[in-house]
Scaffold this motif. Structure first.
Motif, PDB file in Angstrom:
ATOM      1  N   PHE A 188       0.826  -1.200   0.000  1.00 13.70           N
ATOM      2  CA  PHE A 188       0.000   0.000   0.000  1.00 13.70           C
ATOM      3  C   PHE A 188       0.865   1.256   0.000  1.00 13.70           C
ATOM      4  O   PHE A 188       0.662   2.182  -0.798  1.00 13.70           O
ATOM      5  CB  PHE A 188      -0.918  -0.016   1.228  1.00 13.70           C
ATOM      6  N   GLU A 235     -12.677  -4.328  -0.228  1.00 15.51           N
ATOM      7  CA  GLU A 235     -11.731  -5.157  -0.960  1.00 15.51           C
ATOM      8  C   GLU A 235     -12.474  -5.898  -2.057  1.00 15.51           C
ATOM      9  O   GLU A 235     -13.441  -6.619  -1.807  1.00 15.51           O
ATOM     10  CB  GLU A 235     -10.998  -6.161  -0.065  1.00 15.51           C
ATOM     11  N   LEU A 280      -7.125  -6.592   2.747  1.00 12.61           N
ATOM     12  CA  LEU A 280      -7.866  -5.623   3.541  1.00 12.61           C
ATOM     13  C   LEU A 280      -7.707  -5.861   5.039  1.00 12.61           C
ATOM     14  O   LEU A 280      -7.498  -4.914   5.808  1.00 12.61           O
ATOM     15  CB  LEU A 280      -9.349  -5.649   3.180  1.00 12.61           C
ATOM     16  N   VAL A 311      -9.550  -1.505  -2.398  1.00 10.13           N
ATOM     17  CA  VAL A 311      -8.274  -2.193  -2.566  1.00 10.13           C
ATOM     18  C   VAL A 311      -8.506  -3.574  -3.168  1.00 10.13           C
ATOM     19  O   VAL A 311      -9.625  -4.105  -3.163  1.00 10.13           O
ATOM     20  CB  VAL A 311      -7.521  -2.339  -1.226  1.00 10.13           C
ATOM     21  N   HIS A 353      -5.946  -7.340  -4.197  1.00  7.14           N
ATOM     22  CA  HIS A 353      -4.636  -7.976  -4.350  1.00  7.14           C
ATOM     23  C   HIS A 353      -4.789  -9.190  -5.260  1.00  7.14           C
ATOM     24  O   HIS A 353      -5.561 -10.100  -4.965  1.00  7.14           O
ATOM     25  CB  HIS A 353      -4.075  -8.400  -2.992  1.00  7.14           C
ATOM     26  N   VAL A 365      -6.327   1.151  -4.681  1.00  5.78           N
ATOM     27  CA  VAL A 365      -4.971   0.585  -4.684  1.00  5.78           C
ATOM     28  C   VAL A 365      -5.094  -0.901  -4.990  1.00  5.78           C
ATOM     29  O   VAL A 365      -5.711  -1.651  -4.231  1.00  5.78           O
ATOM     30  CB  VAL A 365      -4.260   0.769  -3.330  1.00  5.78           C
ATOM     31  N   THR A 392      -2.447   2.700  -8.517  1.00  8.90           N
ATOM     32  CA  THR A 392      -3.333   3.520  -7.723  1.00  8.90           C
ATOM     33  C   THR A 392      -3.874   4.652  -8.566  1.00  8.90           C
ATOM     34  O   THR A 392      -3.337   4.989  -9.619  1.00  8.90           O
ATOM     35  CB  THR A 392      -2.606   4.080  -6.475  1.00  8.90           C
TER      36      THR A 392
END
Length: 336
Positions: free
Chosen positions: A73, A89, A98, A155, A157, A184, A328
């Motif tokens: 992050f 998330e 998250l 966010v 991933h 992000v 981002t």
């Protein structure tokens, strides 16, 4: 055989009890059907992996992974005031990104979404065990089931490469963000990085499963049923991994979706050359054979090579050669 794939409701007022139930064991017929239905494949594969996913990828919710998540992050959004009040998330998996960001102070409250009911179930269980204020929904990333201007932060991933229409999903992200809100995303594979990571993974799997057929290494071999199950999961994985990204192209996609201040950064070159063989080896041998010494070797090796990547190789290796890309951007402020 026809496999039914029910659509995910997009009504934010729907109760979570209406979400589909997990399907942890896909039949051969379902796997065959999923080859031509990527969203069904996403559900089957991730439901299949949900209960063992944290162990498979060495995911935890202690300081090690808190620092890892916060590091990703901060690499792209570390100069922002914290905490964000409410975060979402997207494609949460087991909640790794998250939940660890919340533990580090990035967000006060959270919501998790995933196309896989199994993953949402595990993420909410992890949040409850950690005492974190998190709700969750089974949701398609291209039709996020929350109202406009709901979140301060979104966010994700390792999720964008699973989504068929990445630009549409980022438009949805911007819709549910408040004006000025930030997204992000981290852990996305670059095109070059994915090539060498896959090659290393396949080579390690083939070598390990062949060598452990030798009689004196038989106790290092997983039961054949588990290896066959992993092979079936790998067949689905080839269907669910839809994209790789050139960093500049990912920036262009986010900008086209309407984001401001878009910036992509990459990481893990030398670290990925170690990490992929290590993770594949871990998946191919019985877990009880790998003790604390192995875990220490894997983690310290990754940290050392990550330092080399950051301090040295970032200055000489093109960013597209690194394995992971992070991105981002923000939702434009409202104008009169």
């Amino acid at each position: 055989m026809t496999v039914r794939h029910d659509p995910i409701p997009a009504d934010s007022s729907a109760d979570a009890t209406t979400d589909p139930a997990p399907r942890p064991h896909a039949s051969a017929e379902e796997v065959a059907a999923a080859r031509s239905d990527t969203k069904l494949a996403q559900v089957l594969y991730h439901d299949w992996e949900a209960e063992t996913y944290d162990d498979k990828w060495s995911i935890s919710y202690d300081q090690r992974c808190i620092d890892y998540a916060r590091g990703r992050f901060d690499a792209v959004a570390g100069d922002q005031p914290l905490p964000y009040e409410r975060a979402l998330e997207l494609g949460c998996g087991t909640g790794f990104f998250l939940l660890n960001l919340m533990q580090s102070g990035v967000a006060a409250t959270g919501s998790v979404t995933d196309l896989s009911p199994g993953m949402v179930k595990v993420a909410l269980r992890n949040a409850e065990n950690l005492g974190l204020p998190v709700d969750g929904r089974v949701a398609d990333a291209e039709t996020i089931p929350y109202d406009d201007d709901t979140f301060d932060l979104v966010v994700g991933h390792a999720v964008l490469h699973h989504i068929p229409d990445v630009e549409q999903s980022l438009r949805e992200v911007l819709r549910v963000l408040k004006p000025g809100g930030r997204f992000v995303f981290a852990g996305e594979p670059t095109t070059v990085g994915n090539f060498y990571a896959r090659w290393l993974g396949r080579a390690t799997w083939e070598a390990t499963t062949r060598v452990t057929k030798l009689p004196f290494l038989a106790d290092w071999r997983r039961p054949q049923q588990e290896l066959d199950e992993s092979s079936r999961a790998a067949a689905l994985e080839a269907v669910v991994d839809l994209h790789t990204f050139d960093p500049a192209e990912l920036e262009a996609i986010a900008t086209a979706a309407g984001a401001d201040g878009v910036q992509a950064k990459t990481e893990e070159f030398a670290a990925a050359l170690l990490g992929w063989p290590v993770r594949t080896f871990e998946a191919a041998v019985p877990a009880e054979k790998l003790g604390w010494g192995w875990a220490r070797f894997a983690f310290t090796g990754w940290k050392s090579l990550s330092w080399l990547d950051e301090k040295v190789l970032h200055h000489v290796v093109p960013r597209g050669y690194f394995y992971n890309v992070m991105i981002t951007g923000t939702k434009p402020l409202a104008t009169d």
